[in-house]
Design an enzyme around this catalytic site. Structure first.
Site, PDB file in Angstrom:
ATOM      1  N   THR B  45       0.714  -1.226   0.089  1.00  0.00           N
ATOM      2  CA  THR B  45      -0.064  -0.121   0.076  1.00  0.00           C
ATOM      3  C   THR B  45       0.995   1.157   0.016  1.00  0.00           C
ATOM      4  OG1 THR B  45      -0.296   0.547   2.252  1.00  0.00           O
ATOM      5  CG2 THR B  45      -1.778  -1.175   1.399  1.00  0.00           C
ATOM      6  N   GLU B  46       0.576   2.187  -0.761  1.00  0.00           N
ATOM      7  CA  GLU B  46       1.479   3.409  -0.991  1.00  0.00           C
ATOM      8  C   GLU B  46       1.709   4.181   0.450  1.00  0.00           C
ATOM      9  OE1 GLU B  46      -1.471   2.473  -2.524  1.00  0.00           O
ATOM     10  OE2 GLU B  46      -1.869   4.322  -4.015  1.00  0.00           O
ATOM     11  N   ASN B  47       0.946   4.102   1.372  1.00  0.00           N
ATOM     12  CA  ASN B  47       1.284   4.626   2.561  1.00  0.00           C
ATOM     13  C   ASN B  47       2.252   3.961   3.381  1.00  0.00           C
ATOM     14  OD1 ASN B  47      -0.778   2.767   2.910  1.00  0.00           O
ATOM     15  ND2 ASN B  47      -1.546   3.627   4.899  1.00  0.00           N
ATOM     16  N   SER B  68      -4.143   2.700   1.912  1.00  0.00           N
ATOM     17  CA  SER B  68      -4.075   3.933   1.396  1.00  0.00           C
ATOM     18  C   SER B  68      -5.578   4.395   1.107  1.00  0.00           C
ATOM     19  CB  SER B  68      -3.325   3.916  -0.025  1.00  0.00           C
ATOM     20  OG  SER B  68      -3.510   2.829  -0.845  1.00  0.00           O
ATOM     21  N   SER B  87       8.590   4.049   0.148  1.00  0.00           N
ATOM     22  CA  SER B  87       7.194   3.324  -0.615  1.00  0.00           C
ATOM     23  C   SER B  87       7.261   3.488  -1.967  1.00  0.00           C
ATOM     24  CB  SER B  87       6.084   3.772   0.041  1.00  0.00           C
ATOM     25  OG  SER B  87       4.753   2.947  -0.505  1.00  0.00           O
TER      26      SER B  87
END
Lengths: 231, 215
Positions: B45-47, B68, B87
């Site tokens: 996940t991007e976060n 995200s 990330s």
């Protein structure tokens, strides 16, 4: 080396017109207590630099809704209808970057460099012709570093020197912003004596931290948001 | 099975054991619920999570751990948390195998438009541009037509592009379509529909290989 200040002292350092980085991706990592103090003190004409605008009625959305913010530098504000309206009405200036470019611009400022070369979105409308650089047969986009006057950071744990440890997905932009801003104000509800945090596990070393605010407890803002729990 | 379920359950079969996968907001997020509990896969996940898993049980939800899209997630053994620069380094260095992503429009060159409708919708770019440009395999999950019945699979995207020539495969409730140098090739039909009827709701030229007829 003791960086502890009251929340009033720490936030009173921020003048009108300041640029402020705010940690957090959605709620995790958002320094709600520091933001609420900024709301109370009422500094105006701020430029905020945050991944998103939080959601209506919490976090930096309160500052924007209260008219304290002239400009927001961000990557995505899709979860905040009110801030989108303010952007569309021209009340709030918003500058968007691709999320990883936003992170890297901040990381670059934090590393004392001035920019980097990227190939993200070269052909897209986010790239202006003057940002392009042709160098030894290849084409790049020049991305300038992004710094700020202040950063507001939430840490899961800190010691009184200002060594910081983050948790879970609350790490996100915080260690990058803590390096990129000139003055770094940190809040934590778990402050230790120097030596109590494992040196190899510290995410942000104390040299980057200016002020440390110890919170008596975390408020409901830091808890589970019921509307994000799918039933 | 509903149209949405047909898209999601077919999309789940795209994920191979050993893959590192990003599931975009919207339809792709739901694909995780169709994966076997013991599947050998890492969800990014991007976060800043590698090894994200399905929504956490209420008593195990951690307010400092979301995906995200904002859902409180569980993680699997072997997961890692990291900052946003790391990330996206993972994304830009091509360490992800597969990204599933939603779309407003796609076209026969494999172009993707999913971040902006000028004058109507511009919430920002988020991670879409880097994911679309840098993941080796992009699979788009979308309804075949928009809510007004207009085709979303076009000859040329009209909206601002997220990334050019980035799409490998398009999965709709009607069909699985590959982007190839020859054009858009229909690989599977996901509901009984004639070639003519499928072409009629698709602006782009579709190629129907002989083996499709036989299946």
């Amino acid at each position: 080396m003791n960086k502890q200040q009251t929340i009033e002292q720490a936030i009173a350092q921020i003048p009108d017109g300041a640029s402020i980085m705010v940690g957090g991706f959605g709620s995790p990592g958002t320094p709600f207590a520091l933001i609420d103090e900024l709301l109370k003190q009422g500094q105006k004409h701020l430029t905020l630099i945050k991944n998103d605008a939080n959601e209506m009625g919490i976090g930096i959305s309160k500052l924007i809704e209260n008219g304290q913010v002239d400009k927001l530098v961000s990557t995505h504000i899709g979860l905040n209808r009110r801030v989108i309206e303010l952007m569309n009405e021209g009340v709030l200036e918003v500058e968007f970057h691709p999320q990883g470019i936003f992170a890297e611009k901040i990381r670059t400022a934090g590393a004392g460099s001035f920019g980097f070369l990227s190939d993200i979105g070269l052909e897209s409308e986010i790239t202006k012709p003057e940002d392009l650089l042709d160098w030894k047969g290849a084409r790049y986009k020049v991305e300038m570093a992004l710094g700020a006057d202040f950063a507001l950071i939430h840490a899961a744990q800190a010691d009184t020197f200002g060594n910081l440890v983050y948790q879970g997905s609350a790490i996100n932009f915080s260690p990058l912003m803590a390096m990129a801003a000139n003055q770094v104000i940190v809040e934590t509800a778990h402050c230790r004596a120097p030596g109590e945090l494992e040196p190899a596990c510290i995410h942000t070393p104390s040299a980057f931290v200016s002020s440390l605010v110890v919170l008596p407890a975390l408020t409901n803002d830091y808890g589970i948001m019921e509307h994000h729990v799918r039933h | 099975m509903s149209d949405i379920n047909r898209i999601i359950s077919r999309a789940a079969r795209e994920i191979q054991p050993g893959n590192i996968v990003n599931l975009g907001i919207g339809l792709p997020t739901q694909v995780i619920h169709h994966l076997p509990e013991d599947m050998d896969v890492l969800i990014h996940t991007e976060n800043g999570v590698l090894g994200a898993w399905k929504q956490a049980q209420p008593e195990q939800m951690d307010p400092f751990l979301i995906d995200s899209a904002g859902a409180y997630i569980a993680t699997r053994p072997g997961s890692a948390f990291f900052d946003s620069a790391v990330s996206f380094a993972m994304i830009r260095r091509g360490k992800l195998d597969l990204t599933m992503i939603g779309a407003f429009e796609v076209d026969q060159q494999g172009n993707l438009a999913n971040w902006k409708i000028p004058g109507k919708f511009s919430p920002g770019i988020g991670g879409a541009m880097e994911l679309a440009q840098k993941t080796p395999r992009i699979v788009v999950l979308t309804t075949h037509c928009d809510k007004k019945g207009a085709p979303k699979v076009l000859k040329h995207c009209r909206l601002p592009l997220t990334a050019a020539a980035c799409i490998s495969r398009i999965i709709t409730e009607k069909a699985v379509i590959d982007v190839t140098p020859e054009g858009l090739v229909v690989r599977e039909k996901l509901e009984p529909i004639s070639n003519e009827a499928l072409q009629a709701i698709t602006e782009a030229e579709l190629i129907f290989p002989p083996e499709l007829e036989a299946s």
